[in-house]
Design an enzyme around this catalytic site. Structure first.
Site, PDB file in Angstrom:
ATOM      1  N   LYS A 111       0.848  -1.204   0.000  1.00 29.60           N
ATOM      2  CA  LYS A 111       0.000   0.000   0.000  1.00 29.60           C
ATOM      3  C   LYS A 111       0.880   1.249   0.000  1.00 29.60           C
ATOM      4  O   LYS A 111       0.409   2.341  -0.330  1.00 29.60           O
ATOM      5  CB  LYS A 111      -0.915   0.016   1.227  1.00 29.60           C
ATOM      6  CG  LYS A 111      -2.168  -0.826   1.085  1.00 29.60           C
ATOM      7  CD  LYS A 111      -3.254  -0.438   2.087  1.00 29.60           C
ATOM      8  CE  LYS A 111      -2.811  -0.567   3.514  1.00 29.60           C
ATOM      9  NZ  LYS A 111      -3.843  -0.111   4.467  1.00 29.60           N
TER      10      LYS A 111
ATOM     11  N   TYR B  97       1.603   3.280   7.549  1.00 30.96           N
ATOM     12  CA  TYR B  97       2.978   2.858   7.256  1.00 30.96           C
ATOM     13  C   TYR B  97       3.948   4.019   7.502  1.00 30.96           C
ATOM     14  O   TYR B  97       4.990   3.851   8.122  1.00 30.96           O
ATOM     15  CB  TYR B  97       3.111   2.425   5.799  1.00 30.96           C
ATOM     16  CG  TYR B  97       2.358   1.186   5.379  1.00 30.96           C
ATOM     17  CD1 TYR B  97       1.667   0.400   6.294  1.00 30.96           C
ATOM     18  CD2 TYR B  97       2.343   0.798   4.039  1.00 30.96           C
ATOM     19  CE1 TYR B  97       0.986  -0.735   5.882  1.00 30.96           C
ATOM     20  CE2 TYR B  97       1.669  -0.339   3.626  1.00 30.96           C
ATOM     21  CZ  TYR B  97       0.980  -1.096   4.538  1.00 30.96           C
ATOM     22  OH  TYR B  97       0.321  -2.218   4.120  1.00 30.96           O
TER      23      TYR B  97
END
Length: 375
Positions: free
Chosen positions: A132, A167
């Site tokens: 992602k 992230y």
């Protein structure tokens, strides 16, 4: 002059019952494990399931890492032992902002507990994120309509996409500790492995779908679009991910670097579908784009069918809703993106791990059958 004894390597695997957590546990206890011999501690929110290879853990710690007080109380006394953290934990929400809050809290709580003492032995943290990084928040209902992904094959030094991402938040937390410890970031693609305790459990989702179709005599139709049926993808075998994380944790050159982690080959979903048909004994149905099919809608009332399959075969008790992720699977396979990562950086830094995807799928199904998760 007497030589100093080498430091005993003590691993803390956070998220030990997930697909990669299981694989890291097994890899660290191999006699050939880099940096070994390892003492291995594992953290999970719940007690260990019966299928988990618990004899390989030197200590299991049941802990909700969202709870700051509990995390400090349990982990701070171990800070003079633990040398390496393998972070394969995740909390999931549709909202990326909620994901940022939950996952940042968990990582911060663990790192604070392990570094609060002057006797802290922690030297390296491996952080597992994913691809992602290159596509954006595909599961966020608001943001997923605005995605502008990077071109594939994805490379590690692409700039961050202009979207909120947990992230990025976790990478920034680790970077803030870089004066006192090293870290490495690992970006797998879709993961294949064996567990009932992984949020994005694509292997079990596909297996449950195939077995329900077989049990009820439904055609095993492809769940994605024509693009993913025909275009290249890659996946990440949990054993390769484990191997790369252990390698990075003991390799000076890999310190403070990010690495893609995939099997190193590519496939089309048409190829995968034929393998799944063989391994589950269902008929191959060619994709027909004229025939609209919604797997989420199809599977939403099939929980009782799965219960019967579990009962009839004496399997480890699972609920379909807890082990599958039909929504994320549907979203992924309807993207019009070639989800392929470059493994060049890993190879250039010295990591040569790989897996043959079409061979590894039957191997993992066999393992899930041995664990009495699948019939």
């Amino acid at each position: 002059m007497e030589q100093a004894k080498p430091r005993q390597a003590v691993a803390l695997i956070v998220g030990v019952t997930g697909m990669v957590g299981v694989a890291i546990t097994e890899a660290l206890k191999q006699p050939t494990a880099l940096g070994g011999p390892w003492t291995v501690y594992g953290v999970s929110r719940r007690s260990l399931p019966t299928w988990f290879p618990s004899s390989l853990l030197d200590k299991h710690i049941m802990l909700d890492t969202l709870n700051q007080h509990q995390t400090h109380e349990i982990l701070a006394p171990l800070s003079s032992q633990i040398t390496h953290v393998f972070w394969v934990a995740i909390q999931v929400s549709e909202s990326e902002q909620v994901c940022i809050s939950l996952n940042s809290t968990m990582l911060s709580n663990v790192l604070n507990a392990l570094t609060s003492s002057p006797n802290s032995k922690l030297i390296h943290v491996t952080l597992q994120t994913g691809t992602k990084q290159y596509v954006g928040p595909v599961f966020d209902p608001t943001l997923s309509t605005q995605l502008i992904p990077h071109d594939s094959p994805f490379i590690e030094d692409y700039p961050r996409l202009p979207f909120p991402s947990f992230y990025h938040a976790l990478e920034d937390i680790l970077a803030s500790y870089s004066k006192s410890l090293a870290y490495s970031i690992h970006r797998p693609s879709m993961i294949i492995g064996a567990s009932t305790r992984s949020y994005f459990n694509i292997p079990l989702t596909l297996a449950v779908y195939a077995l329900v179709c077989k049990h009820q005599n439904y055609p095993f139709r492809y769940v994605g679009n024509k693009y993913s049926w025909e275009h290249f993808w890659d996946v990440s075998d949990a054993r390769v991910i484990a191997e790369q994380q252990i390698w990075a944790s003991v390799t000076d050159k890999a310190k403070n670097e990010a690495f893609n982690c995939t099997n190193g080959d590519v496939f089309t979903w048409k190829m995968i579908w034929k393998v799944l048909c063989d391994v589950f004994g269902v008929e191959f149905v060619p994709f027909d784009e004229k025939e609209k099919f919604d797997v989420v809608e199809f599977m939403k009332d099939k929980g009782e069918v799965w219960d019967r399959i579990v009962e009839e075969n004496g399997l480890y008790k699972t609920k379909m809703e807890e082990i599958t992720c039909f929504g994320p699977l549907d979203s992924l396979l309807k993207l019009e993106i070639q989800l392929v990562c470059s493994m060049n950086k890993s190879r250039e830094f010295g990591f040569q791990g790989y897996a043959n995807t079409l061979k590894s799928i039957p191997e993992w199904v066999h393992r899930l059958r041995q664990m009495k998760i699948l019939p």
